[in-house]
Scaffold this motif. Sequence first.
Motif, PDB file in Angstrom:
ATOM      1  N   ASP A 137      19.058-124.122  15.591  1.00 20.55           N
ATOM      2  CA  ASP A 137      19.550-122.992  15.912  1.00 20.55           C
ATOM      3  C   ASP A 137      18.746-121.864  15.915  1.00 20.55           C
ATOM      4  O   ASP A 137      19.084-120.543  15.612  1.00 20.55           O
ATOM      5  CB  ASP A 137      21.054-122.701  15.415  1.00 20.55           C
ATOM      6  CG  ASP A 137      20.714-123.094  13.727  1.00 20.55           C
ATOM      7  OD1 ASP A 137      19.618-123.568  13.183  1.00 20.55           O
ATOM      8  OD2 ASP A 137      21.910-122.774  13.010  1.00 20.55           O
ATOM      9  N   LEU A 138      17.177-122.127  15.726  1.00 18.44           N
ATOM     10  CA  LEU A 138      16.298-120.849  15.577  1.00 18.44           C
ATOM     11  C   LEU A 138      15.896-120.385  17.025  1.00 18.44           C
ATOM     12  O   LEU A 138      15.853-120.978  18.025  1.00 18.44           O
ATOM     13  CB  LEU A 138      15.203-121.434  14.835  1.00 18.44           C
ATOM     14  CG  LEU A 138      14.054-120.188  14.797  1.00 18.44           C
ATOM     15  CD1 LEU A 138      14.490-119.398  13.326  1.00 18.44           C
ATOM     16  CD2 LEU A 138      12.753-121.271  14.374  1.00 18.44           C
ATOM     17  N   ASP A 139      16.270-119.016  16.991  1.00 17.04           N
ATOM     18  CA  ASP A 139      15.798-118.439  18.224  1.00 17.04           C
ATOM     19  C   ASP A 139      14.415-118.153  18.511  1.00 17.04           C
ATOM     20  O   ASP A 139      13.483-117.345  17.811  1.00 17.04           O
ATOM     21  CB  ASP A 139      16.542-116.732  18.178  1.00 17.04           C
ATOM     22  CG  ASP A 139      16.407-116.019  19.446  1.00 17.04           C
ATOM     23  OD1 ASP A 139      15.944-116.437  20.223  1.00 17.04           O
ATOM     24  OD2 ASP A 139      16.706-114.874  19.610  1.00 17.04           O
ATOM     25  N   PHE A 140      13.922-119.123  19.182  1.00 15.88           N
ATOM     26  CA  PHE A 140      12.338-119.367  19.580  1.00 15.88           C
ATOM     27  C   PHE A 140      11.992-118.022  20.622  1.00 15.88           C
ATOM     28  O   PHE A 140      10.687-117.938  20.971  1.00 15.88           O
ATOM     29  CB  PHE A 140      12.383-120.363  19.967  1.00 15.88           C
ATOM     30  CG  PHE A 140      12.095-121.593  19.141  1.00 15.88           C
ATOM     31  CD1 PHE A 140      11.061-121.570  18.121  1.00 15.88           C
ATOM     32  CD2 PHE A 140      12.832-122.450  18.982  1.00 15.88           C
ATOM     33  CE1 PHE A 140      10.977-122.537  17.269  1.00 15.88           C
ATOM     34  CE2 PHE A 140      13.027-123.406  17.832  1.00 15.88           C
ATOM     35  CZ  PHE A 140      11.988-123.446  16.942  1.00 15.88           C
ATOM     36  N   GLU A 141      12.959-117.049  21.194  1.00 13.88           N
ATOM     37  CA  GLU A 141      12.513-116.116  21.933  1.00 13.88           C
ATOM     38  C   GLU A 141      12.207-114.943  20.869  1.00 13.88           C
ATOM     39  O   GLU A 141      11.320-114.024  21.211  1.00 13.88           O
ATOM     40  CB  GLU A 141      13.710-115.552  22.888  1.00 13.88           C
ATOM     41  CG  GLU A 141      13.857-116.789  24.006  1.00 13.88           C
ATOM     42  CD  GLU A 141      14.783-116.018  24.832  1.00 13.88           C
ATOM     43  OE1 GLU A 141      15.417-115.062  24.786  1.00 13.88           O
ATOM     44  OE2 GLU A 141      14.870-116.620  25.908  1.00 13.88           O
TER      45      GLU A 141
END
Length: 471
Positions: A181-185
Amino acid sequence: MTTPRRTILASLLFILNICYVWHKLPTKPKRTLEHRQSQLWHQLHPLLTQHAPNCPPPILHGTAGTHRFDATNPLPRENYILNSEDILLPMQAAHDSFVRAIRHTNFESAYNPGTRGIVTAGGGTYLPAFTVTLKLLRRTGSTLPVEVFLKDATEYEATVCETILPPLGAKCILLSDLTPDLDFERIIGFQLKALAMLFSSFEDVLWLDADCVPLHDPAPLLGSEPFATKGLVSWPDFWADTASPIYFEVSRREELDATTARARAASEAGMLLLSKRSHFDMLLLAVYYNFYGPEFYYPILSQGAPGAGDKDTFLHAATALDADFYAVRAPPVDLGRMNTGGKSTMALNSGFIQADPIQDYAKVRSGGENGSAPRAFFIHAGNPEFNPGKELLGRKLKGLDGRPARLWTYPPEALARVGFDAERVFWEETVAVACEMEEVFESWEGKRGLCEKVRAHFTDVFAVDAVGLGF
């Protein structure tokens, strides 16, 4: 038989019976590395989000500039944060609460005890350069395993990860599989370095940027001083440490020196030695600094100086937690060539060398301010990268006469510390990668003739028949 002897015998029989029953009880299955990694993220991610700085980001008023580090004439530390009063207490409270939380959480040890290896990130255009670096690593005789972290499936290249890298002792790992659930943006680039080290399977880690090449087998570094007792070894940058005084208040640490607080150079984190057994909390704090890096910690740790990013997060995290470390003293040295043309003479720098930490530590311990410098152990070859598909064959590879030329001929003291013709070795492996894998890398798609161009440059510069060498 006397009563005491009967009592002793009965007690022994009772103990043996207990041991037999205990032995027969089903044992709890060992938790796999994958399960422990998943649990670690499940524990860490809420702490990262719960302890966010509750304030506007720092606003820079000017910059700290491009001051080269000078140990004999350090500059006083200055503050370039315009809104210091608005951010100090909220950032301090968030920092306090995060440190308290990691110290009171029983985290899973998401690595295999007793292991050691190399960790890097190599997605996209970095993958070809890393492949050259990996082949150069193996030429040193190193057998250390390598884990190559890719951001997510968009960076995964099946042929490279499943066919080319495994025989070279390297494997690809998708960070997105471990941090679902890491926001890679929002979390991109060098923000991911600390996370890659955290989730690598190794207990002892040598981090290498994709374009950072060991000149010798790095395995001895992981079993010798200073790493053996310090657990964290870093290398210096060219620049002074320009962290704002506000950072030291946020982290509740005293500055290195009350008046001239730049007693240590900024870090150059293209290479880093880290023991996760001794420095696990420090690594978690470095993850926190990078999680909130672009908005908060990069501005107050660099204040606009060159190379702002993850590089200073590791030693400052160690200092904030009173963790031990060794910062290599020998400065980096530019590596390039001297061009004389027209009215000016200028150095065209295309990389730099970093020192052998074992020799550096021995010299410091012996009090040897003079004498020969430690041998070069790494070349950080990032300008240009040894990637034929990324402008490698541009103007920097041509001399004043417009013909192909060497990259590394200056300064002589740097070449002496390298000790062999490293540039030729670099080009040998670059030609091999270009000619054996021209159709492989996705970032090379549509680029034709890379093999011929690189081979022609090698032949012209080194005056050899590259085909005769098996290229």
